[in-house]
Design a protein around this motif. Sequence first.
Motif, PDB file in Angstrom:
ATOM      1  N   SER A   3       0.874  -1.099  -0.112  1.00 32.73           N
ATOM      2  CA  SER A   3      -0.077   0.023   0.012  1.00 32.73           C
ATOM      3  C   SER A   3       0.821   1.276   0.049  1.00 32.73           C
ATOM      4  CB  SER A   3      -0.895  -0.003   1.105  1.00 32.73           C
ATOM      5  OG  SER A   3      -0.042   0.181   2.175  1.00 32.73           O
ATOM      6  N   THR A   4       2.061   0.995   0.329  1.00 30.22           N
ATOM      7  CA  THR A   4       2.974   2.251   0.631  1.00 30.22           C
ATOM      8  C   THR A   4       3.375   2.849  -1.093  1.00 30.22           C
ATOM      9  OG1 THR A   4       3.794   1.330   2.622  1.00 30.22           O
ATOM     10  CG2 THR A   4       4.998   3.158   1.434  1.00 30.22           C
ATOM     11  N   THR A   5       3.492   1.394  -1.720  1.00 31.68           N
ATOM     12  CA  THR A   5       4.074   1.978  -3.285  1.00 31.68           C
ATOM     13  C   THR A   5       2.916   2.455  -4.125  1.00 31.68           C
ATOM     14  OG1 THR A   5       4.057  -0.200  -3.800  1.00 31.68           O
ATOM     15  CG2 THR A   5       6.170   0.841  -3.005  1.00 31.68           C
ATOM     16  N   LYS A   6       1.629   1.955  -3.766  1.00 33.12           N
ATOM     17  CA  LYS A   6       0.354   2.246  -4.467  1.00 33.12           C
ATOM     18  C   LYS A   6       0.197   3.757  -4.683  1.00 33.12           C
ATOM     19  CE  LYS A   6      -3.011  -0.561  -5.727  1.00 33.12           C
ATOM     20  NZ  LYS A   6      -2.716  -1.316  -6.867  1.00 33.12           N
ATOM     21  N   VAL A   7       0.226   4.504  -3.896  1.00 32.66           N
ATOM     22  CA  VAL A   7       0.263   5.907  -4.002  1.00 32.66           C
ATOM     23  C   VAL A   7       1.163   6.668  -4.945  1.00 32.66           C
ATOM     24  CG1 VAL A   7       0.921   8.219  -2.833  1.00 32.66           C
ATOM     25  CG2 VAL A   7      -0.206   6.530  -1.646  1.00 32.66           C
ATOM     26  N   TYR A   8       2.366   6.072  -5.058  1.00 33.64           N
ATOM     27  CA  TYR A   8       3.282   6.288  -6.332  1.00 33.64           C
ATOM     28  C   TYR A   8       3.086   5.704  -7.523  1.00 33.64           C
ATOM     29  CZ  TYR A   8       5.923   7.952  -2.189  1.00 33.64           C
ATOM     30  OH  TYR A   8       6.200   8.790  -0.922  1.00 33.64           O
ATOM     31  N   ALA A 134       9.610   8.969  -4.029  1.00 26.50           N
ATOM     32  CA  ALA A 134       9.434   7.783  -3.058  1.00 26.50           C
ATOM     33  C   ALA A 134      10.584   7.391  -2.284  1.00 26.50           C
ATOM     34  CB  ALA A 134       8.966   6.603  -3.998  1.00 26.50           C
ATOM     35  N   MET A 135      11.781   7.195  -3.037  1.00 24.84           N
ATOM     36  CA  MET A 135      12.908   6.880  -2.387  1.00 24.84           C
ATOM     37  C   MET A 135      13.263   7.788  -1.018  1.00 24.84           C
ATOM     38  SD  MET A 135      14.052   4.256  -4.078  1.00 24.84           S
ATOM     39  CE  MET A 135      14.026   3.560  -5.521  1.00 24.84           C
ATOM     40  N   ASP A 136      13.127   9.048  -1.300  1.00 29.96           N
ATOM     41  CA  ASP A 136      13.297  10.196  -0.313  1.00 29.96           C
ATOM     42  C   ASP A 136      12.462   9.899   0.829  1.00 29.96           C
ATOM     43  OD1 ASP A 136      15.402  11.340  -1.700  1.00 29.96           O
ATOM     44  OD2 ASP A 136      13.702  12.945  -2.582  1.00 29.96           O
ATOM     45  N   LYS A 137      11.124   9.530   0.596  1.00 30.20           N
ATOM     46  CA  LYS A 137      10.392   9.259   1.635  1.00 30.20           C
ATOM     47  C   LYS A 137      10.651   7.795   2.470  1.00 30.20           C
ATOM     48  CE  LYS A 137       5.743   9.028   3.113  1.00 30.20           C
ATOM     49  NZ  LYS A 137       5.236   9.459   4.341  1.00 30.20           N
ATOM     50  N   PHE A 138      11.082   6.835   1.625  1.00 29.93           N
ATOM     51  CA  PHE A 138      11.537   5.523   2.467  1.00 29.93           C
ATOM     52  C   PHE A 138      12.862   5.891   3.228  1.00 29.93           C
ATOM     53  CE2 PHE A 138       9.777   3.501  -1.841  1.00 29.93           C
ATOM     54  CZ  PHE A 138       8.565   3.683  -1.307  1.00 29.93           C
ATOM     55  N   LYS A 139      13.706   6.904   2.705  1.00 27.09           N
ATOM     56  CA  LYS A 139      14.787   6.999   3.477  1.00 27.09           C
ATOM     57  C   LYS A 139      14.448   7.650   4.716  1.00 27.09           C
ATOM     58  CE  LYS A 139      18.161   6.972  -0.088  1.00 27.09           C
ATOM     59  NZ  LYS A 139      18.201   7.688  -1.506  1.00 27.09           N
ATOM     60  N   GLU A 156      12.057   0.069  -2.316  1.00 26.43           N
ATOM     61  CA  GLU A 156      12.971   0.718  -3.287  1.00 26.43           C
ATOM     62  C   GLU A 156      12.928  -0.168  -4.468  1.00 26.43           C
ATOM     63  OE1 GLU A 156      16.638   1.579  -1.514  1.00 26.43           O
ATOM     64  OE2 GLU A 156      15.836   3.387  -0.418  1.00 26.43           O
ATOM     65  N   ASP A 157      12.917  -1.451  -4.103  1.00 16.34           N
ATOM     66  CA  ASP A 157      12.984  -2.298  -5.374  1.00 16.34           C
ATOM     67  C   ASP A 157      11.583  -2.400  -6.052  1.00 16.34           C
ATOM     68  OD1 ASP A 157      15.637  -3.251  -4.804  1.00 16.34           O
ATOM     69  OD2 ASP A 157      15.062  -5.146  -4.035  1.00 16.34           O
ATOM     70  N   GLU A 158      10.458  -2.394  -5.561  1.00 16.71           N
ATOM     71  CA  GLU A 158       9.248  -2.298  -6.113  1.00 16.71           C
ATOM     72  C   GLU A 158       9.018  -1.087  -6.747  1.00 16.71           C
ATOM     73  OE1 GLU A 158       5.189  -2.592  -3.519  1.00 16.71           O
ATOM     74  OE2 GLU A 158       6.571  -4.181  -2.458  1.00 16.71           O
ATOM     75  N   THR A 159       9.563   0.077  -6.183  1.00 21.32           N
ATOM     76  CA  THR A 159       9.378   1.391  -6.886  1.00 21.32           C
ATOM     77  C   THR A 159      10.033   1.346  -8.013  1.00 21.32           C
ATOM     78  OG1 THR A 159       8.902   2.167  -4.691  1.00 21.32           O
ATOM     79  CG2 THR A 159       9.560   3.884  -6.438  1.00 21.32           C
ATOM     80  N   GLN A 160      11.303   0.877  -8.083  1.00 18.99           N
ATOM     81  CA  GLN A 160      12.267   0.689  -9.316  1.00 18.99           C
ATOM     82  C   GLN A 160      11.366  -0.112 -10.434  1.00 18.99           C
ATOM     83  OE1 GLN A 160      15.039   2.623  -9.953  1.00 18.99           O
ATOM     84  NE2 GLN A 160      14.566   1.761 -12.144  1.00 18.99           N
ATOM     85  N   LYS A 161      10.816  -1.411  -9.991  1.00 19.90           N
ATOM     86  CA  LYS A 161      10.291  -2.080 -10.920  1.00 19.90           C
ATOM     87  C   LYS A 161       8.999  -1.187 -11.467  1.00 19.90           C
ATOM     88  CE  LYS A 161      11.436  -6.620  -9.173  1.00 19.90           C
ATOM     89  NZ  LYS A 161      11.160  -7.334  -7.937  1.00 19.90           N
ATOM     90  N   LEU A 162       8.408  -0.474 -10.547  1.00 21.35           N
ATOM     91  CA  LEU A 162       7.332   0.500 -11.208  1.00 21.35           C
ATOM     92  C   LEU A 162       7.788   1.367 -12.114  1.00 21.35           C
ATOM     93  CD1 LEU A 162       4.923   1.373  -8.009  1.00 21.35           C
ATOM     94  CD2 LEU A 162       4.388   0.080 -10.192  1.00 21.35           C
ATOM     95  N   THR A 163       8.773   2.023 -11.875  1.00 19.09           N
ATOM     96  CA  THR A 163       9.195   3.132 -12.655  1.00 19.09           C
ATOM     97  C   THR A 163       9.798   2.445 -14.246  1.00 19.09           C
ATOM     98  OG1 THR A 163      10.234   4.159 -10.720  1.00 19.09           O
ATOM     99  CG2 THR A 163      11.298   4.826 -12.970  1.00 19.09           C
ATOM    100  N   ASP A 164      10.303   1.180 -14.191  1.00 17.40           N
ATOM    101  CA  ASP A 164      10.862   0.670 -15.239  1.00 17.40           C
ATOM    102  C   ASP A 164       9.800   0.270 -16.018  1.00 17.40           C
ATOM    103  OD1 ASP A 164      13.486   0.753 -14.370  1.00 17.40           O
ATOM    104  OD2 ASP A 164      13.424  -1.355 -13.795  1.00 17.40           O
ATOM    105  N   LYS A 165       8.572  -0.223 -15.553  1.00 15.35           N
ATOM    106  CA  LYS A 165       7.539  -0.378 -16.163  1.00 15.35           C
ATOM    107  C   LYS A 165       6.748   0.701 -16.931  1.00 15.35           C
ATOM    108  CE  LYS A 165       2.876  -1.138 -14.479  1.00 15.35           C
ATOM    109  NZ  LYS A 165       1.791  -1.515 -13.524  1.00 15.35           N
ATOM    110  N   PHE A 166       6.792   1.717 -16.118  1.00 13.52           N
ATOM    111  CA  PHE A 166       6.011   3.001 -16.529  1.00 13.52           C
ATOM    112  C   PHE A 166       6.853   3.572 -17.945  1.00 13.52           C
ATOM    113  CE2 PHE A 166       3.013   2.651 -12.712  1.00 13.52           C
ATOM    114  CZ  PHE A 166       2.060   2.929 -13.519  1.00 13.52           C
TER     115      PHE A 166
END
Length: 184
Positions: A3-8, A134-139, A156-166
């Motif tokens: 749910s944390t990465t859902k927003v991003y 997102a990365m700043d928020k996680f840090k 961070e891995d999840e967010t990177q995968k999302l970024t690559d997908k988009f």
Amino acid sequence: MSSTTKVYEEKMSNCINHLNRELGTIRAGRANPAVLDKIVVDYYGAPTPVNQVAAVAVAEARILTITPWDGKLVKAISKAIQQSDIGINPIDDGHTIRLVFPAPTEERRKQLAKEVQKLGEETKVAVRNVRRDAMDKFKAMKKAGELTEDDQKNLEDETQKLTDKFVKQVDAICEEKNKEIMEV
């Protein structure tokens, strides 16, 4: 998907939606009602989008017809189209307005393709900015003790995968639009 990465993911999705809207207004030689999206007409004192005061239809591959529900609007819509940046002179017969889309020249198609690439790059930057946020928020969450190091790494891995997908999605959308533009 946490749910944390859902927003991003939603923010990245909004970047894609914006790109699609922008690309819809690029005239590629085919009749496309989206070119009228930014054109507003004065309707009883209120600036109103053309598609809310008229029926817009694709009559043929290169012809768009606009039939206002209020006959008094024909002149106002014609004038708004002439003053816009779509570069097509409206033909009005008193009841219906026709827009005939000329086939773009080779030079114009190349220029449009560059415009599409520019919009694609801007969208990729926007997606990457969402990733950075997102990365700043996680840090910050890790520093505050709300996350373990493993949780931070997973997010961070999840967010990177999302970024690559988009980013791949942006490339595919731009490639499709360029194909449409370069079609003679």
